[in-house]
Design a protein around this motif. Sequence first.
Motif, PDB file in Angstrom:
ATOM      1  N   UNK A  52      29.785  35.429  32.848  1.00  0.00           N
ATOM      2  CA  UNK A  52      30.978  35.652  32.285  1.00  0.00           C
ATOM      3  C   UNK A  52      32.258  34.782  32.868  1.00  0.00           C
ATOM      4  N   UNK A  53      33.370  34.577  32.296  1.00  0.00           N
ATOM      5  CA  UNK A  53      34.456  33.870  32.919  1.00  0.00           C
ATOM      6  C   UNK A  53      35.188  34.883  33.881  1.00  0.00           C
ATOM      7  N   UNK A  54      35.729  34.298  34.762  1.00  0.00           N
ATOM      8  CA  UNK A  54      36.593  34.983  35.701  1.00  0.00           C
ATOM      9  C   UNK A  54      37.768  35.470  35.037  1.00  0.00           C
ATOM     10  N   UNK A  55      37.731  36.989  35.164  1.00  0.00           N
ATOM     11  CA  UNK A  55      38.813  37.521  34.608  1.00  0.00           C
ATOM     12  C   UNK A  55      39.978  37.713  35.211  1.00  0.00           C
ATOM     13  N   UNK A  56      40.251  36.902  36.495  1.00  0.00           N
ATOM     14  CA  UNK A  56      41.219  36.970  36.920  1.00  0.00           C
ATOM     15  C   UNK A  56      41.811  35.302  37.291  1.00  0.00           C
ATOM     16  N   UNK A  57      41.445  34.651  36.408  1.00  0.00           N
ATOM     17  CA  UNK A  57      41.841  33.100  36.464  1.00  0.00           C
ATOM     18  C   UNK A  57      43.319  32.784  36.427  1.00  0.00           C
ATOM     19  N   UNK A  58      44.044  33.747  35.801  1.00  0.00           N
ATOM     20  CA  UNK A  58      45.382  33.325  35.592  1.00  0.00           C
ATOM     21  C   UNK A  58      46.128  33.529  36.789  1.00  0.00           C
ATOM     22  N   UNK A  59      45.603  33.919  37.909  1.00  0.00           N
ATOM     23  CA  UNK A  59      46.096  34.153  39.244  1.00  0.00           C
ATOM     24  C   UNK A  59      46.205  32.807  39.885  1.00  0.00           C
ATOM     25  N   UNK A  60      45.210  31.949  39.356  1.00  0.00           N
ATOM     26  CA  UNK A  60      44.880  30.597  40.031  1.00  0.00           C
ATOM     27  C   UNK A  60      45.944  29.707  39.572  1.00  0.00           C
ATOM     28  N   UNK A  61      46.928  30.046  38.813  1.00  0.00           N
ATOM     29  CA  UNK A  61      47.819  28.977  38.329  1.00  0.00           C
ATOM     30  C   UNK A  61      48.517  28.310  39.357  1.00  0.00           C
ATOM     31  N   UNK A 113      39.988  39.107  27.926  1.00  0.00           N
ATOM     32  CA  UNK A 113      40.330  38.411  29.050  1.00  0.00           C
ATOM     33  C   UNK A 113      39.706  37.033  29.241  1.00  0.00           C
ATOM     34  N   UNK A 114      39.914  36.771  30.744  1.00  0.00           N
ATOM     35  CA  UNK A 114      39.152  35.484  30.914  1.00  0.00           C
ATOM     36  C   UNK A 114      40.019  34.344  30.479  1.00  0.00           C
ATOM     37  N   UNK A 115      39.721  33.011  30.715  1.00  0.00           N
ATOM     38  CA  UNK A 115      40.455  31.678  30.320  1.00  0.00           C
ATOM     39  C   UNK A 115      40.419  31.792  28.958  1.00  0.00           C
ATOM     40  N   UNK A 116      39.390  31.846  28.128  1.00  0.00           N
ATOM     41  CA  UNK A 116      39.419  31.637  26.873  1.00  0.00           C
ATOM     42  C   UNK A 116      39.794  32.710  25.922  1.00  0.00           C
ATOM     43  N   UNK A 117      40.203  33.928  26.592  1.00  0.00           N
ATOM     44  CA  UNK A 117      40.663  35.197  26.029  1.00  0.00           C
ATOM     45  C   UNK A 117      39.351  35.508  24.899  1.00  0.00           C
ATOM     46  N   UNK A 169      35.371  56.332  29.382  1.00  0.00           N
ATOM     47  CA  UNK A 169      34.475  55.214  29.266  1.00  0.00           C
ATOM     48  C   UNK A 169      34.085  54.768  30.585  1.00  0.00           C
ATOM     49  N   UNK A 170      33.306  54.060  30.796  1.00  0.00           N
ATOM     50  CA  UNK A 170      32.980  53.029  31.913  1.00  0.00           C
ATOM     51  C   UNK A 170      33.437  51.694  31.296  1.00  0.00           C
ATOM     52  N   UNK A 171      34.347  51.132  32.098  1.00  0.00           N
ATOM     53  CA  UNK A 171      35.012  49.791  31.498  1.00  0.00           C
ATOM     54  C   UNK A 171      33.760  48.815  31.350  1.00  0.00           C
ATOM     55  N   UNK A 172      33.055  48.447  32.700  1.00  0.00           N
ATOM     56  CA  UNK A 172      32.332  47.403  33.063  1.00  0.00           C
ATOM     57  C   UNK A 172      30.936  47.597  32.019  1.00  0.00           C
ATOM     58  N   UNK A 173      30.200  48.740  32.052  1.00  0.00           N
ATOM     59  CA  UNK A 173      28.985  48.761  31.247  1.00  0.00           C
ATOM     60  C   UNK A 173      29.471  49.337  29.649  1.00  0.00           C
ATOM     61  N   UNK A 174      30.391  49.807  29.539  1.00  0.00           N
ATOM     62  CA  UNK A 174      30.940  50.056  27.984  1.00  0.00           C
ATOM     63  C   UNK A 174      30.313  51.547  27.838  1.00  0.00           C
ATOM     64  N   UNK A 175      29.548  52.138  28.701  1.00  0.00           N
ATOM     65  CA  UNK A 175      29.019  53.573  28.638  1.00  0.00           C
ATOM     66  C   UNK A 175      29.940  54.593  28.296  1.00  0.00           C
TER      67      UNK A 175
END
Lengths: 646, 327
Positions: free
Chosen positions: A58-67, A128-132, A186-192
């Motif tokens: 998966x893409x890095x979901x905090x990529x925007x911090x590396x601006x 989220x992630x770089x490519x949204x 809900x659990x955000x990571x697993x979607x359960x």
Amino acid sequence: MFIEFENAEQANLAVKLIDGFKMDKSHTLAVNRFTDVEKYAAVEEEFHAPAEEEFIEKEHIRSWLADEMGRDQMVVYRHNEVQVLWNMQKEQPQIAHNKSHWTETYVQWSPLGSYLTTFHAQGVALWGGESWKKIIRFVHPGVKLIDYSPNERFLVTWSNEPIVVPEENYDGPFGPEDEGNQIVIWDVKSGALLRSFPSLAPQAPSGRSTVSWPVFKWAPSERYFARVTPGSQISVYEAPSMGLLNKKSIKVEGVVDFEWAPTSGTDKSGKVKDDMLAYWTPEVDNQPARVTLLNIPAQDIIRTKNLFNVNDCKLHWQSQGDFLCVKVDRHAKNKKITYSNLEIFRVREKDIPVEVVEVKESILAFAWEPKGERFAVITTSDPNFTAAVPGSTTLKTSASFYYLDKGKGKDTLQSFKVIKTLTGKSCNTIFWSPKGRNVVLATLRSQTVWDLEFYDLDFEPLESAAAKVPTGGEKDPAAYLQLLSSGEHYGVTDIEWDPSGRFVVTSASVWRHTMENGYQIWDFKGQMLYKETLEKFKQLVWRPRPKTLLSKDQIKNIRKNLRDYSIRFEEQDMESSSLVSSAERQRRRQLLEEWSNWRQRVEADLVSDRAAAGQQVAAATAEDEEAEVVDEWIEEVIDEKEEIVA
Amino acid sequence: MRPILLQGHERSLTQIKYNREGDLLFSVSKDHVINAWFSHNGERLGTYDGHGGAVWTVDVNSSSTLLISGSADNTAKLWDVSNGKCLKSWEFKTAVRRVQFSEGDKMVLLVTEPRMGFPATVQIFDVQNGATEAVSSEPLYIFHPEGPKITVAAWGPLNKYIVAGRENGSVALIDPQTGDIISTNMIHEATLTDLQMSTDRTYFITSSKDKSAKIIETESLEVLKTYTTDTPLNSAAIMPKVQEFVVIGGGQEAMDVTRTSSRQGKFECRFWHKILEEEVGRVRGHFGPINTIAIHPDGRSFASGGEDGYVRVHHFDDDFFTFKFQI
């Protein structure tokens, strides 16, 4: 016993209604479909392991911090278009991502900024992630409100439509136990789906009948979440097991509201302390109103305070949980005049002393300085003030700032004192910078006034900086309070600081009115940097940032060497601005050139056309007659006097 | 820049026009009156009385001898500018929405609106010797243009075309001899409210209720420039000299204005750089929407007529002429 029904629906209904019916204490009626027998008989004996899914990174979901430039992002929602933008200060914000019809109602960031939540008829989606890309979606028909747990691990959704579980061929997340519920966790990571809850029945007509959101409040540790059943109990649940703590709710007669302490803190050995919550109960019969601090999960009552003549209470925790301020609206004996008190609990001290700050007027707004020991209140004694309809008229208000006077030596008591009271204002809202120190006082939701005032509470007057006030010397905190600038944003409805505390966005949303919708970006000093007027502008939200990873020492070090850093940044700013302006100049030159080329071509065509038509070319251009100069003499007799000269 | 306020109308202005020299300004309004003013000081030269309905439109010929007006009383009238005499009155089935003298002043163009079963017409009359001889009651040409209702119209260069702006936001080129539609282009998203030609008629500016004004090449109907604002526009004019500006104006319609704040209604004349498409300034003052804008032919002043019944004539300050756009 076998019963045959006319069709499948009737059979299903029968199973639903009669299965589990208690005939008496020891006999329960069980009802099953006959087809179930075949279904379970046909289950295969051997276990087949499901095929392993291939791992997709998966893409890095905090990529925007590396601006590279450390810019912050914001999401702008207008008409049916959602844009994620980079804040460019004075320039037009740069588009990071842009999608029309991204959401149906509004958008919301998760508390650490990792996900952008969009709302749809069928549920919510997280992006989220770089490519949204879409990261996950949660099916909850008619979802209206959501709330994340503090660290984005859980998501709570609420819909005004009770869940209906279809009988046949249903592969959605809901089971029969969810039928009729309105709140889902809900659990955000697993979607359960972890658990669903029914909404509490609307209150009696006297009470607030609207949904107060969030219904479930999360403890900062994310281990507990709780909700209040007004008048009777607080139910604390454990996460992620979703079970009721100690299997029963905490019964509190008359409880109105509660708030978790925002951080639980650590004790001396570095062990994380228990979570803490505060709740209050109103006066009932001869019992006084009471504020109680409670430890969770131990459920020890740490502190209570009795209050009298109480109309209403509001609990305000300071962002680090060091202080709890209870804003108490009181009435005098005759029940006519109301005024407010602040009861401040110093939670970190032994036995939790409570200090009472008397405010003679009604309090419109209260806010702690984030991570600070100061707070601001806006009060009014305007006779037009009625708590029932806020914002209907523009009130005369005063704003006061308080600080914690540490006193001198060990014996003197610490107490909250006024820094300064500013009178004759019209502001009604307080917006502290997330880093503290700076504050914006604004007049929102008024029909005629849209004032913004930017204050600095640690303003260093130039002379005193030169004179170097001896440390520890007597200093007047009011000298450090400075109005930096005041402005106006016509029709402003919302104000938000960016997560860095450097910029403020004021916006006018079409949700409230249709006048000059759009937003303005200001710096903390109150200078307007950028203004954009957008038709059908709805919403602008800064993307939150996660907590800093730097240690306190590292931050201190940066602060110390700020001068070196600022030189570098100023250079960068200069460079980028000259770059932009030269590109802009280039563009303008090109436009002018294109226009003059086009004119030459068109004029030449026209001359030849005229010649072809046999008209005089001169006829059209014979406009160079001498301009006539009109001289106008105006004589006005102001006064006439006749004098006989001797 | 202090404006001269022309208080000669009792109802909202519909159109204003300078003559070719710019010393006279003609204004028409819903109050049935046509006024002529001296543009340099705002003194009234006279009125042209005779219409029995709102006057929608006016035009003056290049020698400032003949004036033509179109009205909701279903007539168009030809006047002697110098003495206010009505030289000719044409009667139609419906109101006259637009009039204009052709290049060379030999013909006039009239647009009547469709109403109560009567189709819209575009009619061309010969007024060549209008000042001295009787003018024919019969048009040279009459067309019943197909398609959406024509709201504004003007002559193209060398009278080669009639440029017609229509209710659906499109602009059409019409052959003035056959009435055939030569070409059309969808320019705006809402109805066109004004169409003014450049001096040599090779391009023109349109304003529309879709909140934008555009500059369009006459020959190709290609959009050259777009000026997008935040309010419905009623008028747009091209500055012929001095500065490469256009002036556009409008404002929310009375029924949409919720509060009586002049700022709220955006009743301002906005100046845009014609080529760079950037707003350079605003002139406020009207307390109702701006219905019509005209610019002095030598670019020394401009005038605006509003829903509020006033015409404001602005003479530019000296720094306007020395202003240079930073490039």
